[in-house]
Structure formats: C-alpha cells, structure tokens
Design a protein around this motif. Structure first.
Motif, PDB file in Angstrom:
ATOM      1  N   SER A 286       0.797  -1.235   0.000  1.00  9.91           N
ATOM      2  CA  SER A 286       0.000   0.000   0.000  1.00  9.91           C
ATOM      3  C   SER A 286       0.830   1.286   0.000  1.00  9.91           C
ATOM      4  O   SER A 286       0.524   2.211  -0.752  1.00  9.91           O
ATOM      5  CB  SER A 286      -1.015  -0.010   1.145  1.00  9.91           C
ATOM      6  OG  SER A 286      -0.437   0.415   2.342  1.00  9.91           O
ATOM      7  N   VAL A 287       1.874   1.358   0.817  1.00  7.71           N
ATOM      8  CA  VAL A 287       2.647   2.612   0.886  1.00  7.71           C
ATOM      9  C   VAL A 287       3.407   2.859  -0.431  1.00  7.71           C
ATOM     10  O   VAL A 287       3.321   3.956  -0.996  1.00  7.71           O
ATOM     11  CB  VAL A 287       3.576   2.643   2.122  1.00  7.71           C
ATOM     12  CG1 VAL A 287       4.551   3.811   2.045  1.00  7.71           C
ATOM     13  CG2 VAL A 287       2.732   2.739   3.399  1.00  7.71           C
ATOM     14  N   PRO A 288       4.138   1.862  -0.989  1.00 12.23           N
ATOM     15  CA  PRO A 288       4.817   2.161  -2.259  1.00 12.23           C
ATOM     16  C   PRO A 288       3.868   2.399  -3.426  1.00 12.23           C
ATOM     17  O   PRO A 288       4.185   3.181  -4.328  1.00 12.23           O
ATOM     18  CB  PRO A 288       5.701   0.924  -2.496  1.00 12.23           C
ATOM     19  CG  PRO A 288       5.110  -0.159  -1.673  1.00 12.23           C
ATOM     20  CD  PRO A 288       4.512   0.522  -0.476  1.00 12.23           C
ATOM     21  N   ILE A 289       2.688   1.762  -3.411  1.00  8.87           N
ATOM     22  CA  ILE A 289       1.717   2.041  -4.478  1.00  8.87           C
ATOM     23  C   ILE A 289       1.235   3.487  -4.347  1.00  8.87           C
ATOM     24  O   ILE A 289       1.144   4.227  -5.333  1.00  8.87           O
ATOM     25  CB  ILE A 289       0.523   1.046  -4.418  1.00  8.87           C
ATOM     26  CG1 ILE A 289       0.969  -0.363  -4.797  1.00  8.87           C
ATOM     27  CG2 ILE A 289      -0.614   1.508  -5.347  1.00  8.87           C
ATOM     28  CD1 ILE A 289      -0.064  -1.453  -4.528  1.00  8.87           C
ATOM     29  N   ALA A 290       0.977   3.913  -3.105  1.00  9.61           N
ATOM     30  CA  ALA A 290       0.528   5.300  -2.891  1.00  9.61           C
ATOM     31  C   ALA A 290       1.612   6.282  -3.344  1.00  9.61           C
ATOM     32  O   ALA A 290       1.326   7.279  -4.020  1.00  9.61           O
ATOM     33  CB  ALA A 290       0.183   5.517  -1.419  1.00  9.61           C
ATOM     34  N   LEU A 291       2.872   6.004  -3.006  1.00  7.29           N
ATOM     35  CA  LEU A 291       3.964   6.910  -3.406  1.00  7.29           C
ATOM     36  C   LEU A 291       4.067   6.999  -4.931  1.00  7.29           C
ATOM     37  O   LEU A 291       4.251   8.075  -5.493  1.00  7.29           O
ATOM     38  CB  LEU A 291       5.295   6.432  -2.809  1.00  7.29           C
ATOM     39  CG  LEU A 291       5.450   6.606  -1.290  1.00  7.29           C
ATOM     40  CD1 LEU A 291       6.682   5.845  -0.784  1.00  7.29           C
ATOM     41  CD2 LEU A 291       5.550   8.087  -0.895  1.00  7.29           C
ATOM     42  N   ALA A 292       3.922   5.850  -5.602  1.00  2.00           N
ATOM     43  CA  ALA A 292       3.999   5.852  -7.071  1.00  2.00           C
ATOM     44  C   ALA A 292       2.825   6.630  -7.665  1.00  2.00           C
ATOM     45  O   ALA A 292       2.990   7.379  -8.640  1.00  2.00           O
ATOM     46  CB  ALA A 292       4.014   4.416  -7.593  1.00  2.00           C
ATOM     47  N   ASP A 293       1.650   6.481  -7.081  1.00  2.39           N
ATOM     48  CA  ASP A 293       0.487   7.239  -7.566  1.00  2.39           C
ATOM     49  C   ASP A 293       0.710   8.737  -7.362  1.00  2.39           C
ATOM     50  O   ASP A 293       0.390   9.553  -8.231  1.00  2.39           O
ATOM     51  CB  ASP A 293      -0.795   6.802  -6.843  1.00  2.39           C
ATOM     52  CG  ASP A 293      -1.349   5.497  -7.399  1.00  2.39           C
ATOM     53  OD1 ASP A 293      -0.793   4.993  -8.393  1.00  2.39           O
ATOM     54  OD2 ASP A 293      -2.328   4.981  -6.837  1.00  2.39           O
ATOM     55  N   MET A 294       1.280   9.088  -6.206  1.00  4.04           N
ATOM     56  CA  MET A 294       1.537  10.507  -5.933  1.00  4.04           C
ATOM     57  C   MET A 294       2.509  11.074  -6.958  1.00  4.04           C
ATOM     58  O   MET A 294       2.350  12.186  -7.446  1.00  4.04           O
ATOM     59  CB  MET A 294       2.114  10.672  -4.519  1.00  4.04           C
ATOM     60  CG  MET A 294       1.109  10.362  -3.442  1.00  4.04           C
ATOM     61  SD  MET A 294       1.881  10.247  -1.834  1.00  4.04           S
ATOM     62  CE  MET A 294       2.055  11.972  -1.414  1.00  4.04           C
ATOM     63  N   GLU A 295       3.554  10.288  -7.273  1.00  3.15           N
ATOM     64  CA  GLU A 295       4.523  10.775  -8.249  1.00  3.15           C
ATOM     65  C   GLU A 295       3.854  10.973  -9.608  1.00  3.15           C
ATOM     66  O   GLU A 295       4.036  12.005 -10.265  1.00  3.15           O
ATOM     67  CB  GLU A 295       5.708   9.822  -8.386  1.00  3.15           C
ATOM     68  CG  GLU A 295       6.834  10.504  -9.127  1.00  3.15           C
ATOM     69  CD  GLU A 295       7.902   9.570  -9.608  1.00  3.15           C
ATOM     70  OE1 GLU A 295       7.586   8.450 -10.029  1.00  3.15           O
ATOM     71  OE2 GLU A 295       9.066   9.982  -9.585  1.00  3.15           O
ATOM     72  N   SER A 296       3.027  10.001 -10.011  1.00  2.00           N
ATOM     73  CA  SER A 296       2.411  10.149 -11.345  1.00  2.00           C
ATOM     74  C   SER A 296       1.363  11.252 -11.349  1.00  2.00           C
ATOM     75  O   SER A 296       1.041  11.794 -12.410  1.00  2.00           O
ATOM     76  CB  SER A 296       1.858   8.815 -11.856  1.00  2.00           C
ATOM     77  OG  SER A 296       0.822   8.407 -11.027  1.00  2.00           O
ATOM     78  N   GLU A 297       0.843  11.624 -10.191  1.00  2.00           N
ATOM     79  CA  GLU A 297      -0.089  12.761 -10.127  1.00  2.00           C
ATOM     80  C   GLU A 297       0.654  14.097  -9.986  1.00  2.00           C
ATOM     81  O   GLU A 297       0.035  15.153  -9.819  1.00  2.00           O
ATOM     82  CB  GLU A 297      -1.046  12.586  -8.934  1.00  2.00           C
ATOM     83  CG  GLU A 297      -2.072  11.472  -9.133  1.00  2.00           C
ATOM     84  CD  GLU A 297      -2.756  11.037  -7.834  1.00  2.00           C
ATOM     85  OE1 GLU A 297      -2.938  11.887  -6.932  1.00  2.00           O
ATOM     86  OE2 GLU A 297      -3.090   9.846  -7.720  1.00  2.00           O
ATOM     87  N   GLY A 298       1.996  14.056 -10.004  1.00  3.52           N
ATOM     88  CA  GLY A 298       2.804  15.280  -9.949  1.00  3.52           C
ATOM     89  C   GLY A 298       2.830  15.918  -8.568  1.00  3.52           C
ATOM     90  O   GLY A 298       3.088  17.115  -8.437  1.00  3.52           O
ATOM     91  N   LEU A 299       2.610  15.120  -7.525  1.00  6.64           N
ATOM     92  CA  LEU A 299       2.533  15.693  -6.173  1.00  6.64           C
ATOM     93  C   LEU A 299       3.891  15.765  -5.475  1.00  6.64           C
ATOM     94  O   LEU A 299       4.036  16.458  -4.476  1.00  6.64           O
ATOM     95  CB  LEU A 299       1.580  14.859  -5.295  1.00  6.64           C
ATOM     96  CG  LEU A 299       0.132  14.764  -5.778  1.00  6.64           C
ATOM     97  CD1 LEU A 299      -0.685  13.857  -4.860  1.00  6.64           C
ATOM     98  CD2 LEU A 299      -0.491  16.159  -5.815  1.00  6.64           C
ATOM     99  N   LEU A 300       4.871  15.021  -5.999  1.00  7.10           N
ATOM    100  CA  LEU A 300       6.144  14.927  -5.287  1.00  7.10           C
ATOM    101  C   LEU A 300       7.215  15.781  -5.968  1.00  7.10           C
ATOM    102  O   LEU A 300       7.369  15.729  -7.192  1.00  7.10           O
ATOM    103  CB  LEU A 300       6.610  13.469  -5.229  1.00  7.10           C
ATOM    104  CG  LEU A 300       5.631  12.481  -4.567  1.00  7.10           C
ATOM    105  CD1 LEU A 300       6.211  11.073  -4.583  1.00  7.10           C
ATOM    106  CD2 LEU A 300       5.294  12.907  -3.148  1.00  7.10           C
ATOM    107  N   GLU A 301       7.962  16.532  -5.145  1.00  6.01           N
ATOM    108  CA  GLU A 301       9.050  17.353  -5.693  1.00  6.01           C
ATOM    109  C   GLU A 301      10.309  17.139  -4.877  1.00  6.01           C
ATOM    110  O   GLU A 301      10.230  16.839  -3.672  1.00  6.01           O
ATOM    111  CB  GLU A 301       8.679  18.833  -5.609  1.00  6.01           C
ATOM    112  CG  GLU A 301       7.636  19.266  -6.620  1.00  6.01           C
ATOM    113  CD  GLU A 301       7.120  20.649  -6.311  1.00  6.01           C
ATOM    114  OE1 GLU A 301       7.946  21.558  -6.126  1.00  6.01           O
ATOM    115  OE2 GLU A 301       5.893  20.806  -6.225  1.00  6.01           O
ATOM    116  N   LYS A 302      11.442  17.348  -5.538  1.00  4.64           N
ATOM    117  CA  LYS A 302      12.736  17.232  -4.845  1.00  4.64           C
ATOM    118  C   LYS A 302      12.736  18.154  -3.621  1.00  4.64           C
ATOM    119  O   LYS A 302      12.264  19.291  -3.706  1.00  4.64           O
ATOM    120  CB  LYS A 302      13.850  17.633  -5.817  1.00  4.64           C
ATOM    121  CG  LYS A 302      15.215  17.244  -5.345  1.00  4.64           C
ATOM    122  CD  LYS A 302      16.233  17.429  -6.463  1.00  4.64           C
ATOM    123  CE  LYS A 302      17.576  16.931  -6.116  1.00  4.64           C
ATOM    124  NZ  LYS A 302      18.471  17.464  -5.305  1.00  4.64           N
TER     125      LYS A 302
END
Ligand code: UT7
Length: 324
Positions: A286-302
């Motif tokens: 669940s946690v890595p799937i959520a992180l991958a979804d967040m990245e593909s939704e453009g929510l994560l930045e350096k």
C-alpha cells in the motif's frame, strides 16, 4: 555520513477490478456499508499474476527509468506475506527475472508494515557500507489468502505491488529517521496463512487459520493509538514541525483511520494522501503504491519532506521521515 537516497517510485496493479457492487453479489454486503466504513469503492484482484509477477513488473520499470544496469544492483528485498513460495523467496524470483546477478535477495514478513521494515533493512545495509544500490519492494496477492465467504474481511483487501530504488549518498536526503516497533503479544488480532503440520508423527489438533482473520475493532484502536504516537516521536526527535511535512502517507487500511490520526496530530486532513478508494488495502504494497500514484499525479518534488507509516499484522508499526 552515508544515507539512502530514494530514486524513483513504481507500482503494478492487476488489470481486473471488482467494485463494491460486484462484491455484493458474492457476500451479504452493500456499497453503502463498505464506502461509509472504509472509504473503499473498488480493488484490483489478480486473475493471473502471482506476487512475483507484480513485483517484477514494478522493479523492471524502476530500473529502466533510473537507467541502472542489472549487475549494479547489490540487494533486493520484498516485503510480503503472500510470497509465491516459501522458498525461493519472491526477491530471488525478481532477481532471476531481471538478471540482477550480483544482488543478494530475501523476503521480509511484517504484513502492512512490510515495505517500511524492508526500507529500514536496506538502509542499514547501505549505511554499513556493503550495499550501494538496492531494490526495495512491497507486494501482495492477498486475494489468495482471503476467505471469499467472509464479508467482514473480503471487502477490504486488494492485490498490487510497488517499490523504490535506494542508492548510497553522502547528501543529507533520503531516509532521515525511523521509529519501528512490534507487539507479538497482540498478534492474534490479525492472522493469516497458518500452515498445518502434516507429518506422520504429528499429534496436535488441526489449527485452521489459513485465511485472513481480523479483529477489526482491535486493529483500528491499535492503529489510531500507536501511529500518532510514532509520528509525533519522529517529528519531535528530528525537530521537524508538522508544517514542514508536505504529505503523510499512511498504510491504506481505512479512510476513517487517516481522519482520526490527522485529528490527533492536529494536521490538515489534506496532507494525508489516500488512494484506498480505488485500491483497497494491499498490505505491504500500500505505501509504495501510494507513493507511485503521488509521483504520477505530480505531487512529489525534490526536497519534499514526507512521513510514511505502516501498521498491521504482527502486530507491527513503523514510521519514517524521508526527504526526496
Ligand atoms: O491492514 C491491516 C490493518 N487493518 C486495519 O487497520 C483495519 C482496522 N479496522 C477497520 O478498518 C474496521 O474495524 C473495519 C472496516 C474492518 C470494520 O468496521 P467496523 O466499524 O469496526 O465494523 P464491525 O466489524 O464492528 O462490524 C459492524 C457490523 C457488524 O454487524 P452487527 O454485529 O453490528 O450486526 C458486522 O457483522 O457490520 C457488519 N459487517 C458488515 N455488514 C455489511 C461486517 N462486515 C460487513 C460488510 N457488509 N462487508
């Protein structure tokens, strides 16, 4: 000081999904009950793939995106309670499929905390100096240990895998701090996959417990008590203000758990990412799937600081502060 930098996020979900209306044809349940009690509308269910297939697909994309040559990977860990086999490990199956010939590989069993426990283990190998590059995955096919006649559990779970690459760095980023616990005395609150001893000399009684059995209320109380304590501990120890945290990514078990935890931490609910509506509870995935979804939704930045926290069978719970 050597740290573990996170390089990319990926996930793989089976194509087939069953929504709450589909499940109401199998057990006595309703869309209204499931969405109001859990926040889940649908979940992915494997019709062909086993856990290793999901993990291999996620890992293959991770390596391709990062441009890592297979022989440069030193370690593969898969957090799972639904491995294809007891041996070889799912991690060894990933190794074989992707020609990661120089890696050592093992599975780690910590249920819904499995991915964060695996990150923690990989981080220690990196800090000890022997490992420069690791593939860390969390993946499950919970549908194979689900009792499809038990409405209190079969509506909750889904299949899927996700993961990250970790690389040794001297930069001040990646895994910054962790808080990690188990309470084996409460393990009976959530069990699955008991294996009977069938040797010709065995005199014990049959045990049962092959499928997931959960005291939902007990696990709910445990999660809403221990997880906020753990997150508070991480924030206080690292002198981090909740305002500096961009997102909190909890194990996706129930939106009501997220709400209680947000309230207890006095943090805005919007900071608690959730994809449970479309994935259900995928345990170690669940946690890595959520992180991958967040990245593909453009929510994560350096530079973003994120809290990730898992909780569940064992009982186990684990929180990490990471900086991207
Ligand atoms: O991933 C590992 C970590 N797991 C968790 O964190 C799960 C934590 N627990 C939970 O999220 C919640 O406890 C559940 C979602 C599992 C259950 O919600 P609840 O509000 O605690 O419901 P309950 O188990 O107390 O059941 C309430 C009622 C019962 O009926 P009675 O006895 O009140 O007449 C159940 O039989 O709801 C009934 N029920 C259902 N009704 C329709 C249980 N499952 C269903 C269902 N459809 N699927």
């Amino acid at each position: 000081m050597t740290r573990s930098k996170i390089v990319g996020f990926e996930r793989e979900l089976p194509e087939f999904t069953a929504d709450n209306f589909d499940l109401s044809k199998i057990v006595d349940t309703s869309d209204e009950w499931i969405t109001s009690r859990t926040g889940i509308s649908r979940r992915h269910i494997s019709t062909e793939q086993n856990t290793s297939d999901l993990c291999i697909a996620a890992a293959e994309r991770l390596l391709k995106k990062a441009g890592w040559e297979p022989e440069t990977v030193d370690l593969v860990i898969v957090g799972t309670v639904t491995p294809d086999y007891q041996t070889p490990s799912t991690a060894c199956l990933v190794q074989a499929a992707l020609n990661l010939e120089n890696a050592f590989c093992f599975d780690l069993s910590a249920a819904c905390s499995g991915f964060i426990y695996s990150l923690s283990a990989a981080d220690k190998f990196i800090k000890a100096g022997g490992v420069k590059r690791a593939v860390v995955l969390g993946g499950e096919t919970l549908s194979k240990i689900t009792d499809w006649s038990d409405r209190s559990t079969c509506v909750l779970f889904g299949d899927g895998a996700g993961g990250v690459l970790l690389e040794a760095t001297e930069e001040e980023c990646g895994i910054l701090f962790e808080d990690i616990h188990s309470d084996g005395k409460k393990g009976e609150a959530l069990t699955a996959g008991y294996r009977e001893n069938r040797n010709p000399y065995f005199k014990g009684e049959p045990h049962g417990g092959k499928f997931i059995e959960m005291n939902g209320r007990e696990v709910f109380t445990f999660a809403t008590r221990k997880v906020p304590e753990s997150i508070k501990h991480v924030l206080e120890t690292t002198n981090t203000s909740p305002d500096d945290i961009k997102y909190v990514v909890l194990h996706q078990a129930n939106t009501r758990i997220n709400e209680v935890i947000a309230r207890k931490l006095k943090m805005p609910h919007e900071k608690f990412y959730s994809n449970i509506e479309r994935t259900g509870n995928t345990s170690g995935g669940s946690v890595p799937i959520a992180l991958a979804d967040m990245e593909s939704e453009g929510l994560l930045e350096k530079g973003d600081k994120i809290i990730i926290s898992g909780f569940g069978g064992g009982l186990t719970w684990a929180t990490m502060l990471i900086e991207l």
